[in-house]
Design an enzyme around this catalytic site. Sequence first.
Site, PDB file in Angstrom:
ATOM      1  CG  PHE B 116      -2.357   0.067   0.886  1.00  0.00           C
ATOM      2  CD1 PHE B 116      -3.055  -1.068   0.504  1.00  0.00           C
ATOM      3  CD2 PHE B 116      -3.025   1.275   0.921  1.00  0.00           C
ATOM      4  CE1 PHE B 116      -4.392  -0.992   0.161  1.00  0.00           C
ATOM      5  CE2 PHE B 116      -4.366   1.362   0.576  1.00  0.00           C
ATOM      6  CZ  PHE B 116      -5.060   0.235   0.198  1.00  0.00           C
ATOM      7  CD  GLN B 248      -5.435  10.633   2.331  1.00  0.00           C
ATOM      8  OE1 GLN B 248      -6.161   9.706   2.643  1.00  0.00           O
ATOM      9  NE2 GLN B 248      -4.151  10.641   2.612  1.00  0.00           N
ATOM     10  CG  HIS B 250      -8.058   7.916  -2.505  1.00  0.00           C
ATOM     11  ND1 HIS B 250      -7.735   7.381  -3.725  1.00  0.00           N
ATOM     12  CD2 HIS B 250      -7.799   6.948  -1.591  1.00  0.00           C
ATOM     13  CE1 HIS B 250      -7.305   6.134  -3.548  1.00  0.00           C
ATOM     14  NE2 HIS B 250      -7.333   5.850  -2.274  1.00  0.00           N
ATOM     15  CG  LEU B 260     -11.602   5.291  -2.982  1.00  0.00           C
ATOM     16  CD1 LEU B 260     -10.999   6.678  -3.067  1.00  0.00           C
ATOM     17  CD2 LEU B 260     -11.334   4.676  -1.630  1.00  0.00           C
ATOM     18  CD  GLU B 263      -2.674   4.157  -1.464  1.00  0.00           C
ATOM     19  OE1 GLU B 263      -3.118   5.308  -1.375  1.00  0.00           O
ATOM     20  OE2 GLU B 263      -1.936   3.631  -0.623  1.00  0.00           O
ATOM     21  NE  ARG B 294      -4.722   6.771   0.118  1.00  0.00           N
ATOM     22  CZ  ARG B 294      -5.572   6.165   0.922  1.00  0.00           C
ATOM     23  NH1 ARG B 294      -6.236   6.854   1.829  1.00  0.00           N
ATOM     24  NH2 ARG B 294      -5.764   4.865   0.819  1.00  0.00           N
ATOM     25  CG  HIS B 361     -10.357   9.272   0.836  1.00  0.00           C
ATOM     26  ND1 HIS B 361     -11.384   8.421   0.518  1.00  0.00           N
ATOM     27  CD2 HIS B 361      -9.422   8.509   1.466  1.00  0.00           C
ATOM     28  CE1 HIS B 361     -11.086   7.195   0.955  1.00  0.00           C
ATOM     29  NE2 HIS B 361      -9.915   7.231   1.539  1.00  0.00           N
ATOM     30  NE  ARG B 402      -6.862   8.016   6.268  1.00  0.00           N
ATOM     31  CZ  ARG B 402      -7.173   6.989   5.480  1.00  0.00           C
ATOM     32  NH1 ARG B 402      -6.568   5.833   5.599  1.00  0.00           N
ATOM     33  NH2 ARG B 402      -8.093   7.124   4.538  1.00  0.00           N
TER      34      ARG B 402
HETATM   35  C1  FAD Z   1     -14.524   4.782   0.122  1.00  0.00           C
HETATM   36  C2  FAD Z   1     -13.576   4.740   1.262  1.00  0.00           C
HETATM   37  C3  FAD Z   1     -12.591   3.763   1.328  1.00  0.00           C
HETATM   38  C4  FAD Z   1     -11.708   3.708   2.408  1.00  0.00           C
HETATM   39  N1  FAD Z   1     -10.764   2.718   2.446  1.00  0.00           N
HETATM   40  C5  FAD Z   1      -9.938   2.646   3.508  1.00  0.00           C
HETATM   41  C6  FAD Z   1      -8.987   1.589   3.615  1.00  0.00           C
HETATM   42  O1  FAD Z   1      -8.902   0.720   2.755  1.00  0.00           O
HETATM   43  N2  FAD Z   1      -8.176   1.558   4.695  1.00  0.00           N
HETATM   44  C7  FAD Z   1      -8.255   2.487   5.681  1.00  0.00           C
HETATM   45  O2  FAD Z   1      -7.530   2.373   6.635  1.00  0.00           O
HETATM   46  N3  FAD Z   1      -9.164   3.485   5.621  1.00  0.00           N
HETATM   47  C8  FAD Z   1     -10.005   3.589   4.559  1.00  0.00           C
HETATM   48  N4  FAD Z   1     -10.914   4.609   4.496  1.00  0.00           N
HETATM   49  C9  FAD Z   1     -11.073   5.516   5.649  1.00  0.00           C
HETATM   50  C10 FAD Z   1     -11.864   4.830   6.741  1.00  0.00           C
HETATM   51  O3  FAD Z   1     -12.767   3.925   6.189  1.00  0.00           O
HETATM   52  C11 FAD Z   1     -12.658   5.804   7.602  1.00  0.00           C
HETATM   53  O4  FAD Z   1     -11.851   6.862   7.977  1.00  0.00           O
HETATM   54  C12 FAD Z   1     -13.158   5.108   8.850  1.00  0.00           C
HETATM   55  O5  FAD Z   1     -13.878   3.961   8.510  1.00  0.00           O
HETATM   56  C13 FAD Z   1     -14.002   6.022   9.712  1.00  0.00           C
HETATM   57  O6  FAD Z   1     -14.602   5.273  10.747  1.00  0.00           O
HETATM   58  P1  FAD Z   1     -15.397   5.959  11.912  1.00  0.00           P
HETATM   59  O7  FAD Z   1     -15.846   4.884  12.814  1.00  0.00           O
HETATM   60  O8  FAD Z   1     -14.606   7.058  12.457  1.00  0.00           O
HETATM   61  O9  FAD Z   1     -16.668   6.635  11.184  1.00  0.00           O
HETATM   62  P2  FAD Z   1     -17.899   6.024  10.354  1.00  0.00           P
HETATM   63  O10 FAD Z   1     -17.720   4.620   9.993  1.00  0.00           O
HETATM   64  O11 FAD Z   1     -18.167   6.994   9.269  1.00  0.00           O
HETATM   65  O12 FAD Z   1     -19.082   6.066  11.396  1.00  0.00           O
HETATM   66  C14 FAD Z   1     -19.668   7.252  11.831  1.00  0.00           C
HETATM   67  C15 FAD Z   1     -20.842   6.896  12.705  1.00  0.00           C
HETATM   68  O13 FAD Z   1     -21.305   8.051  13.365  1.00  0.00           O
HETATM   69  C16 FAD Z   1     -22.701   8.118  13.292  1.00  0.00           C
HETATM   70  N5  FAD Z   1     -23.067   9.530  13.366  1.00  0.00           N
HETATM   71  C17 FAD Z   1     -22.591  10.563  12.645  1.00  0.00           C
HETATM   72  N6  FAD Z   1     -23.168  11.708  13.033  1.00  0.00           N
HETATM   73  C18 FAD Z   1     -24.017  11.403  14.029  1.00  0.00           C
HETATM   74  C19 FAD Z   1     -24.908  12.146  14.849  1.00  0.00           C
HETATM   75  N7  FAD Z   1     -25.062  13.463  14.701  1.00  0.00           N
HETATM   76  N8  FAD Z   1     -25.637  11.491  15.776  1.00  0.00           N
HETATM   77  C20 FAD Z   1     -25.533  10.156  15.923  1.00  0.00           C
HETATM   78  N9  FAD Z   1     -24.705   9.398  15.181  1.00  0.00           N
HETATM   79  C21 FAD Z   1     -23.959  10.026  14.250  1.00  0.00           C
HETATM   80  C22 FAD Z   1     -23.067   7.438  11.997  1.00  0.00           C
HETATM   81  O14 FAD Z   1     -24.375   6.930  12.067  1.00  0.00           O
HETATM   82  C23 FAD Z   1     -22.030   6.321  11.967  1.00  0.00           C
HETATM   83  O15 FAD Z   1     -22.510   5.215  12.667  1.00  0.00           O
HETATM   84  C24 FAD Z   1     -11.799   4.674   3.423  1.00  0.00           C
HETATM   85  C25 FAD Z   1     -12.780   5.656   3.368  1.00  0.00           C
HETATM   86  C26 FAD Z   1     -13.649   5.715   2.291  1.00  0.00           C
HETATM   87  C27 FAD Z   1     -14.670   6.802   2.242  1.00  0.00           C
END
Ligand code: FAD
Lengths: 258, 616
Positions: B116, B248, B250, B260, B263, B294, B361, B402
């Site tokens: 990666f 970031q 992507h 997306l 990578e 990136r 991203h 990142r």
């Molecule tokens: C398309 C894509 C591919 C990616 N691929 C990778 C990868 O291969 N490897 C890697 O390391 N990272 C990757 N990333 C980044 C990574 O996936 C995310 O940064 C990470 O999953 C974020 O997780 P999180 O738990 O912080 O948030 P999220 O999974 O976004 O969860 C947010 C949560 O908060 C809740 N929420 C939001 N606002 C409120 C509110 N006001 N009240 C109540 N609940 C709320 C939502 O319901 C949700 O449950 C990728 C990101 C994207 C977009």
Amino acid sequence: MTATLDRAAAPQNAAAGAIPSFDVTLKIRRYLPDDGAGAPEPYWDEFTVRAHGTDRVLDALHKVKWEEDGSLTFRRSCAHGVCGSDAMRINGRNRLACKTLLKDLDPSKPIIVEPIKGLPVIKDLVVDMEPFFASYREIMPFLITTGNEPTKERLQSAEQRERFDDTTKCILCAACTSSCPVFWTDGQYFGPAAIVNAHRFIFDSRDEGGAQRLEILNDKEGVWRCRTTFNCTEACPRGIEVTKAIQEVKRAMITRAF
Amino acid sequence: MQTHQYDVVIVGAGGAGMRAALESSTRVRTAVISKLYPTRSHTGAAQGGMCAALANVEEDNWEWHTFDTVKGGDYLVDQDAAEVMAKEAIDAVLDLEKMGLPFNRTPEGKIDQRRFGGHTRNHGEAAVRRSCYAADRTGHMILQTLYQQCVKNDVEFFNEFYVLDLLVDHDLAAGHVPDGEEVNVSGVVAYELATGEIHVFQAKSVVLATGGAGKIYKTTSNAHTLTGDGMALAYRRGIPLEDMEFFQFHPTGLAGLGILLSEAARGEGGILRNSEGERFMERYAPTIKDLAPRDIVARSMANEVREGRGAGPNKDYVLLDLTHLEPAHIDAKLPDITEFARTYLGIEPYTEPVPVYPTAHYAMGGIPTNIEAEVLRNSTDVIRGLYAAGEVACVSVHGSNRLGTNSLLDINVFGKRAGISAAAYASTASFVELPENPAATVVAGLEEIRTRPDGDRVADIRKALQETMDLNAQVFRTSESLTQALEDIKALHKRFRRVSVQDKSKMFNTDLLEAVELGFLLDIAETVVVGALNRDESRGGHFREDFPDRDDKNYMRHTMAYRRPLPVKGHRLWGTDGDGDHKGSFAHTTVFDDYQLVLGSKPVTMTRYQPMERKY
Ligand SMILES: Cc1cc2nc3c(=O)[nH]c(=O)nc-3n(C[C@H](O)[C@H](O)[C@H](O)COP(=O)(O)OP(=O)(O)OC[C@H]3O[C@@H](n4cnc5c(N)ncnc54)[C@H](O)[C@@H]3O)c2cc1C
Ligand code: SF4
Ligand code: FES
């Protein structure tokens, strides 16, 4: 700076925006919840919006909501077919609105959009998913093991991993379960999605809870209700061979003693 | 209105929130509140992998991983946090495997690993296989696995509940609270989508895990629901936001759509080409080429387009070439993303290169925390009982850029730490009294929007915001473009005061919630732009054409953005007694209609590595 495909009337790149803008009409089944003033009736509503070559049904719904009628209600999040929020009936078939391109639907006729069937409608295209998730929870959708955990990872060969690959793709969108005629008439039936998720563990070489799950699915509302109509397989936006998975669970029930 | 009482309330049910819940719910009474059903969270969209120096396929160790993370973040990374993450990565991956996550396997049956961007052997010698993965749906499998464990452990969820206010005993945005004085969290206020009812949750500990804010941009890989809610809630209470200017982009979003393509496509051998068919990354990063971090790849692509070597009818994208890979290999390792190209662009990646362009991203910045996931209200003081983890937080392991696969790792490592810390605190602390009328602000705000007969449309304001951000605060920035963006945001704030919705009902009113989310987006955008305007240097994801070099002398510090009341004549000016390090290059204040955004800074923690020039 943003690359825009839709302003590219692209002669050399057939894929990118070769289809210019066009009008589509959406015929949407609406239902507004009871606000205390008597039971409301569902009704049909029509909207015509301008669409581009790469637009999906979700884009058209957004256009209606954002530009014409803000009260139109539907669920959505990822907008590219991975979160399972927006399964709906589009021209009589269950699909994800975000994965269905308008140009593939014959835009010369109105596109009929309804909520998925067999689950109580809350508002417009939003249904109550709780009965669906309740069935999912019942099949014990988690790895069950006994004894001490290994220090490092459990070993699993690539072939063993491949055995249940297909059913790990499920995004719990309910397109399959809500396309199943057995589920429509008998809401107690576990439904394809729960069986798919049971399959994911029954055929995982690391799991030791197969017998318990098979017992649950041997119930009168279990796998034997399936009449192999293949609606579920056709509906699955993740391309999971749902009917095949159900058949494999049935076979396991016969061949595995529990 | 209903009131609830829990030891720990976790806001968000993505990877970070559920990983925290698994720790907290076995220790103390815990509730998880999420605006989405847990499995709809955007963690499920993550594709490529989660890295850990397991050394399953080749020599590797956590120290190399730490170094790559620090260098990848252009030295703005807090090195103590990066070290914690790289060390705990190994257990984080093994934990998930034991929970049942179906990783791809090596011939010996161990967890397989692949290359990666930015992950290297021995401090940059060559690319290393460090990313653990499940085809190209690693995030999906993490989200499903964590949810399965929550079902197993009977975790209590409040789904489709929107948290709209954070309750603290001192509102830092309302008046001066001296450094060192105790500030406590007391709970949150939530709105139940199905009924429109307000719920007040009193809690000893609150964990914010609400994910990212990609919707401030138009072209983004983020879900419609990623509107920066948690960051905005904190910011509105005067809790600083750290390093928000670092967003970031992507490199490989589907051109025009932003969806997306991981990578991993390049990790598996994919190559970026310009209109002339040239593998242009050889010019920009001679050693690791297409697998450079990136920020570098995204800028290189944008530069190819600017210099006229873009592909397509408008020459506004470049091409991701997979055609030299075996179709069977593509099917085994990259099935989902090749399907995206087919479904959304009608391109067959076996035989045709895929049009791609950078897409917004990931927010490197967020709510500042220490390595125990405790939220900081300045460089040193924590808010008692308040925690943050995942994309909403800034620990800071990502610095100014990142590395791929480090976020799925971040949410697991710091999600777990947040859950443990929150439960430990709750088991000794007592409840803090709720403010009088805790839901008053939320109710008044919602009612005002809901009942306003007419005014500006949500979608119009949001579109204007996203367009100015794409145009003026994207891969390349200048003082001029950012000033324009700031002016636009100020004008949009004014329009937002007149926003009205068409749905006037109480049940499942998503129209109303989109308006609320737009308010969050505007707040987040202002912190991104003001931070970017103040940082007269280029570092990682923040590239200023008018200041193309990194400037360690003036800017080797984290930006902190504080919302403070407007100055009142005769009162002390915020920042005058040194709070928030509001001095030097960070002595910057922007006045808005009802408040001011005061910048400050926070030192970068360095342990092993001194800043060097970043070359690949
Ligand atoms: C398309 C894509 C591919 C990616 N691929 C990778 C990868 O291969 N490897 C890697 O390391 N990272 C990757 N990333 C980044 C990574 O996936 C995310 O940064 C990470 O999953 C974020 O997780 P999180 O738990 O912080 O948030 P999220 O999974 O976004 O969860 C947010 C949560 O908060 C809740 N929420 C939001 N606002 C409120 C509110 N006001 N009240 C109540 N609940 C709320 C939502 O319901 C949700 O449950 C990728 C990101 C994207 C977009
Ligand atoms: S099996 Fe397919 S259709 Fe059924 S819930 Fe899972 S993803 Fe949806
Ligand atoms: S919006 Fe996520 S699957 Fe359609």
